[in-house]
Design an enzyme around this catalytic site. Structure first.
Site, mmCIF file in Angstrom:
data_model
loop_
_atom_site.group_PDB
_atom_site.id
_atom_site.type_symbol
_atom_site.label_atom_id
_atom_site.label_comp_id
_atom_site.label_asym_id
_atom_site.label_seq_id
_atom_site.Cartn_x
_atom_site.Cartn_y
_atom_site.Cartn_z
ATOM 1 N N ASP A 28 0.841 -1.197 0.000
ATOM 2 C CA ASP A 28 0.000 0.000 0.000
ATOM 3 C C ASP A 28 0.876 1.247 0.000
ATOM 4 O O ASP A 28 1.883 1.306 0.717
ATOM 5 C CB ASP A 28 -0.882 0.054 1.253
ATOM 6 N N ASP A 49 -0.287 -2.945 -4.585
ATOM 7 C CA ASP A 49 -1.495 -3.082 -3.765
ATOM 8 C C ASP A 49 -2.260 -1.760 -3.857
ATOM 9 O O ASP A 49 -2.155 -1.062 -4.855
ATOM 10 C CB ASP A 49 -1.100 -3.427 -2.322
ATOM 11 N N ASP A 50 -2.989 -1.394 -2.822
ATOM 12 C CA ASP A 50 -3.769 -0.153 -2.872
ATOM 13 C C ASP A 50 -2.850 1.066 -2.913
ATOM 14 O O ASP A 50 -1.871 1.136 -2.164
ATOM 15 C CB ASP A 50 -4.665 -0.032 -1.629
ATOM 16 N N HIS A 72 -4.017 -1.400 -7.040
ATOM 17 C CA HIS A 72 -5.409 -1.831 -6.923
ATOM 18 C C HIS A 72 -6.370 -0.660 -6.857
ATOM 19 O O HIS A 72 -7.554 -0.854 -6.644
ATOM 20 C CB HIS A 72 -5.596 -2.707 -5.683
ATOM 21 N N LYS A 103 -16.096 0.248 0.928
ATOM 22 C CA LYS A 103 -16.657 -0.851 1.712
ATOM 23 C C LYS A 103 -17.277 -0.247 2.958
ATOM 24 O O LYS A 103 -16.630 0.542 3.648
ATOM 25 C CB LYS A 103 -15.575 -1.863 2.055
#
Length: 108
Positions: A28, A49-50, A72, A103
């Site tokens: 991240d 990743d993020d 991501h 989310k």
């Protein structure tokens, strides 16, 4: 994670370049948790990743003028729990597997 902001207040992160190979796991760019008043602006982030992950207990988190990719995308998770809130403005995603993922928790 490259930069972790945890249990912090009044953080400014701007004009940074964060790079990792697109296939590198768990990299991240920014990971923000249990923090408030965090401003991530004018950054170039390319990871495996993020680019930015914002998780539970975070309030008044703002990401603006972000260039993201590879990676991501930008993940905002666990909103609604502990009245978390985040905002993303003017993000450019190039070569990311996702856009902005949100989310949430169901709030009663």
């Amino acid at each position: 994670m490259h930069i972790r902001v945890q249990n912090c207040n009044n953080v400014w992160a701007s004009n940074l370049i964060i790079r990792a190979p697109g296939d590198s796991p768990n990299t991240d760019g920014f990971h923000v948790t249990h923090s408030q008043n965090v401003f991530i602006t004018n950054n170039i982030i390319g990871t495996g990743d993020d680019c930015i992950s914002i998780v539970s207990g975070s309030k008044n988190i703002r990401a603006t003028d972000i260039i993201c990719g590879p990676g991501h995308g930008i993940s905002i998770g666990s909103l609604g729990q502990d009245k978390s809130e985040a905002q993303v403005n003017r993000a450019t995603l190039k070569g990311s597997t996702n856009g902005v993922r949100i989310k949430t928790w169901q709030v009663n």
